[in-house]
Design a protein around this motif. Structure first.
Motif, short mmCIF file in Angstrom:
data_model
loop_
_atom_site.label_atom_id
_atom_site.label_comp_id
_atom_site.label_asym_id
_atom_site.label_seq_id
_atom_site.Cartn_x
_atom_site.Cartn_y
_atom_site.Cartn_z
N MET A 1 0.85 -1.19 0.00
CA MET A 1 0.00 0.00 0.00
C MET A 1 0.89 1.24 0.00
SD MET A 1 -3.22 0.98 0.37
CE MET A 1 -4.05 2.48 0.73
N ILE A 2 0.60 2.18 -0.85
CA ILE A 2 1.34 3.43 -0.93
C ILE A 2 0.56 4.50 -0.19
CG2 ILE A 2 2.15 5.21 -2.52
CD1 ILE A 2 2.80 3.05 -4.48
N HIS A 3 1.24 5.25 0.66
CA HIS A 3 0.59 6.33 1.41
C HIS A 3 1.03 7.67 0.86
CE1 HIS A 3 -0.32 2.97 3.75
NE2 HIS A 3 0.43 3.16 4.80
N MET A 4 0.17 8.64 1.00
CA MET A 4 0.48 9.98 0.51
C MET A 4 1.47 10.67 1.44
SD MET A 4 -1.15 10.37 -2.30
CE MET A 4 -1.10 12.12 -2.59
N ASN A 5 2.30 11.50 0.86
CA ASN A 5 3.22 12.34 1.60
C ASN A 5 2.40 13.34 2.41
OD1 ASN A 5 5.11 14.19 2.43
ND2 ASN A 5 5.89 14.65 0.39
N THR A 6 2.62 13.42 3.71
CA THR A 6 1.82 14.31 4.54
C THR A 6 2.49 15.67 4.76
OG1 THR A 6 2.76 13.30 6.52
CG2 THR A 6 0.65 12.42 5.73
N THR A 7 3.67 15.88 4.22
CA THR A 7 4.31 17.17 4.35
C THR A 7 3.83 18.09 3.23
OG1 THR A 7 6.19 16.62 2.94
CG2 THR A 7 6.38 16.07 5.28
N ASP A 8 4.13 19.36 3.34
CA ASP A 8 3.75 20.31 2.30
C ASP A 8 4.60 20.16 1.05
OD1 ASP A 8 1.75 21.38 3.85
OD2 ASP A 8 2.97 23.05 4.59
N THR A 9 5.82 19.65 1.20
CA THR A 9 6.71 19.48 0.05
C THR A 9 6.35 18.21 -0.69
OG1 THR A 9 8.49 20.61 1.22
CG2 THR A 9 9.11 19.26 -0.67
N LYS A 10 6.09 18.35 -1.98
CA LYS A 10 5.82 17.19 -2.81
C LYS A 10 7.14 16.51 -3.18
CE LYS A 10 1.36 17.72 -3.23
NZ LYS A 10 0.39 16.75 -2.77
N THR A 11 7.07 15.21 -3.40
CA THR A 11 8.27 14.45 -3.76
C THR A 11 8.00 13.63 -5.01
OG1 THR A 11 7.64 12.60 -2.36
CG2 THR A 11 9.01 14.29 -1.34
N ALA A 12 9.07 13.42 -5.78
CA ALA A 12 8.97 12.63 -7.00
C ALA A 12 10.23 11.79 -7.16
CB ALA A 12 8.79 13.54 -8.21
N ALA A 13 10.05 10.59 -7.71
CA ALA A 13 11.16 9.70 -8.03
C ALA A 13 11.16 9.48 -9.54
CB ALA A 13 11.01 8.37 -7.31
N ILE A 14 12.33 9.65 -10.16
CA ILE A 14 12.51 9.37 -11.58
C ILE A 14 13.36 8.12 -11.68
CG2 ILE A 14 13.39 10.21 -13.79
CD1 ILE A 14 12.96 13.08 -12.74
N LEU A 26 16.09 14.28 -17.39
CA LEU A 26 16.71 15.43 -16.74
C LEU A 26 15.90 16.72 -16.86
CD1 LEU A 26 20.45 14.67 -17.55
CD2 LEU A 26 19.09 14.05 -15.53
N THR A 27 15.11 16.87 -17.91
CA THR A 27 14.24 18.06 -17.99
C THR A 27 13.20 18.03 -16.87
OG1 THR A 27 14.64 18.32 -20.36
CG2 THR A 27 12.65 19.37 -19.46
N PRO A 28 12.47 16.91 -16.68
CA PRO A 28 11.57 16.88 -15.52
C PRO A 28 12.31 17.05 -14.19
CG PRO A 28 10.98 15.15 -17.04
CD PRO A 28 12.29 15.74 -17.53
N PHE A 29 13.48 16.42 -14.05
CA PHE A 29 14.25 16.57 -12.81
C PHE A 29 14.50 18.04 -12.53
CE2 PHE A 29 18.36 17.07 -10.69
CZ PHE A 29 18.15 16.32 -9.53
N ASP A 30 15.01 18.74 -13.51
CA ASP A 30 15.36 20.16 -13.36
C ASP A 30 14.12 21.01 -13.06
OD1 ASP A 30 15.58 22.98 -14.67
OD2 ASP A 30 17.67 22.36 -14.38
N LEU A 31 13.09 20.88 -13.88
CA LEU A 31 11.92 21.75 -13.72
C LEU A 31 11.14 21.46 -12.46
CD1 LEU A 31 10.64 22.13 -17.40
CD2 LEU A 31 12.20 23.60 -16.10
N LEU A 32 11.02 20.19 -12.08
CA LEU A 32 10.33 19.88 -10.83
C LEU A 32 11.10 20.44 -9.64
CD1 LEU A 32 8.67 18.01 -12.71
CD2 LEU A 32 8.64 16.36 -10.85
N ARG A 33 12.42 20.32 -9.67
CA ARG A 33 13.22 20.91 -8.59
C ARG A 33 13.04 22.43 -8.53
NH1 ARG A 33 18.33 18.30 -6.33
NH2 ARG A 33 17.50 16.26 -5.75
N ARG A 34 13.02 23.07 -9.69
CA ARG A 34 12.80 24.53 -9.73
C ARG A 34 11.46 24.90 -9.10
NH1 ARG A 34 16.14 27.42 -13.76
NH2 ARG A 34 17.45 25.86 -14.77
N ALA A 35 10.49 24.00 -9.24
CA ALA A 35 9.15 24.24 -8.69
C ALA A 35 9.05 23.87 -7.21
CB ALA A 35 8.12 23.45 -9.49
N GLY A 36 10.18 23.46 -6.61
CA GLY A 36 10.18 23.12 -5.19
C GLY A 36 9.72 21.71 -4.89
N ILE A 37 9.69 20.85 -5.90
CA ILE A 37 9.31 19.46 -5.70
C ILE A 37 10.60 18.67 -5.46
CG2 ILE A 37 8.26 17.42 -6.78
CD1 ILE A 37 6.57 19.52 -8.44
N ASP A 38 10.68 17.99 -4.34
CA ASP A 38 11.86 17.21 -3.96
C ASP A 38 11.95 16.01 -4.90
OD1 ASP A 38 13.97 15.93 -2.75
OD2 ASP A 38 12.88 15.44 -0.92
#
Length: 188
Positions: A1-14, A26-38
């Motif tokens: 079961m996957i649970h949602m991140n409960t912090t305000d910062t969103k996270t992503a795995a590539i 690398l384009t998604p990595f860069d742009l998501l980081r610029r948007a404050g997504i860990d």
């Protein structure tokens, strides 16, 4: 079961496998980081480095065995010949199915064919590199990127920027994506 991140910062795995398409990862990595997504680059081979389809060696990766996917808000699957390594890894396909049901799933180019083969596009709009489009049970759109609920798809290298912006739209907000588009001069 996957649970949602409960912090305000969103996270992503590539997920990266040898032969990944550099721009699509690398384009998604860069742009998501610029948007404050860990955002973390994760090696499915449990190594700290990986070589892309154009020969770029990326280091500093997190081995898959060391990444806690239960805390991630999004899973992103790039294309390139490395998609075959991803497709043949049961742990990866299980993650794709889980994120496709419960969280945000992003897939681009050949990587987009994997969720299609797993049945995740049934009754949805999607895009994928045209050569790998199959009978996925949804509606193929020949556009750079498509948002269909919690699933974001991209067509190929040429759609990587729009794909990344659409991921930001889903994970944060349309305004956050617009801000990144302006800050990077995508929107003039």
């Amino acid at each position: 079961m996957i649970h949602m991140n409960t912090t305000d910062t969103k996270t992503a795995a590539i997920l990266l496998a040898p032969g990944f398409e550099e721009i699509e990862a690398l384009t998604p990595f860069d742009l998501l980081r610029r948007a404050g997504i860990d955002t973390t680059l994760v090696s499915v081979e449990n190594k700290t480095g990986c070589t892309g389809t154009m020969g770029l060696e990326v280091t500093g990766l997190t081995p898959m065995k060391d990444y806690d996917f239960t805390k991630a808000d999004a899973l992103i699957i790039p294309g390139g010949p490395g998609y075959e390594v991803l497709e043949q890894n049961q742990e990866v396909t299980d993650l794709i199915q889980s994120f496709g049901r419960d969280k945000t799933l992003g897939a681009i180019c050949a990587g987009s064919s994997i969720p299609g083969k797993l049945g995740l596009y049934k009754d949805r709009d999607y895009t994928v590199v045209p050569d790998l489009n199959g009978d996925f049970g949804g509606t193929f759109e020949k556009v750079h990127a498509v948002i269909s609920g919690n699933i974001v798809t991209g067509i190929s290298v040429g759609g990587a920027f729009e794909f990344a912006l659409d991921l930001i739209r889903v994970l944060k907000s349309p305004e956050a994506a617009d801000d990144i588009a302006r800050a990077t001069c995508w929107t003039l």
